[in-house]
Design an enzyme around this catalytic site. Structure first.
Site: not given
Length: 280
Positions: A32, A54, A96, A138, A148, A152, A156, A159, A163, A177
């Site tokens: 954990r 992330k 980015e 960022k 998010e 936030r 994206n 994106h 994606h 990417h």
């Protein structure tokens, strides 16, 4: 588990974004939560994936659909790692950097209009400035919305299409990417114009950066209706979606986007608009 790591031990990831994402995800799940240090070695990882917590892995259904939010205790970025990167990897990270300027900082975009080639050719001074500026932008969004749920999501921009493009190509080497994000930025800006939230002059200004720096190839393949229609089915698995419509982040002007959940468009409507988007 074989080494019997305890919660007091530390996992150190040295590598690109995939290495950092997998190591971070493993650290978040093991007992954990295990301490985690990220040392990103690509421009993409230094300006984006190493910052913000992330972690995740891809699935055939979409990108990073299995993952967690888990912050490293330390991130160390050193541009010495970048000296061995091929041009394509520099382009990957630059995508980015450009996105960060478009969503938050007009002056940074103006700086990129003059200095993009210096970044791609690994000028140390300009690289350090661009990396630092990207991380600051960022972190501005991450600090306001760690998990998010709202603001936030602006990170994206571009994106949603990107994606879908990556999923369509099975995350293969046919498109990186960053190349997908550069395509997504253009497609999202075209959609912004069609939805009357952005002016054509803004798109032309962005396209000029692409043409000056030989980045036009990234979106050229999507200048036809069929290629665009091929990626539309993959839009539905975007993580920002919370109903049967696609939650797009659109561009208002350089440095400012629409807010999350303000531009939800059905797949049927996107398909109807595909010809206009391809030819915009």
């Amino acid at each position: 588990l074989k080494k019997n790591f305890s919660r007091e031990d530390c996992l150190i990831a040295i590598g690109g974004g995939i290495t950092g994402d997998i190591a971070g995800f493993a650290a978040s799940q093991y007992k954990r939560g295990l301490k985690f240090i990220n040392i990103p070695t690509t421009l993409l990882a230094q300006v984006d994936s190493s910052i913000g917590g992330k972690t995740g892995v891809n699935t055939p259904y979409g990108k990073n659909l299995i993952g967690s939010f888990y912050h490293p205790v330390l991130v160390i970025s050193d541009i010495e790692f970048l000296k061995s990167l091929p041009k394509r990897e520099m382009v990957c990270g630059y995508a980015e950097i450009l996105k960060h300027s478009l969503i938050k900082d007009t002056k940074f975009f103006e700086w990129l209009e003059k200095n993009t080639q210096s970044i791609l050719s690994k000028n140390s001074k300009h690289l350090i400035y661009a990396i630092k500026k990207s991380c600051e932008i960022k972190m501005y969004f991450v600090n306001k919305d760690v998990n998010e749920k709202g603001l936030r999501m602006l990170l994206n921009f571009g994106h949603t299409f990107a994606h879908a493009i990556e999923a369509k190509y099975n995350y293969s080497k046919n498109i990186s990417h960053g190349e997908a994000v550069l395509s997504g930025i253009i497609l999202a800006t075209r959609l912004s114009i069609i939805k009357k939230v952005c002016k054509l002059e803004t798109l032309k200004r962005i396209e000029k950066i692409y043409s000056r720096n030989k980045l036009f190839y990234t979106y050229k393949k999507f200048n036809n209706k069929k290629a665009l229609n091929d990626i539309i089915p993959f839009l539905k698995n975007d993580k920002k979606n919370n109903d049967d419509k696609i939650n797009f982040i659109l561009l208002k002007k350089i440095g400012k986007t629409t807010l999350p959940n303000k531009n939800k468009i059905s797949l049927i409507e996107i398909k109807k608009l595909s010809k206009i988007i391809a030819q915009c």
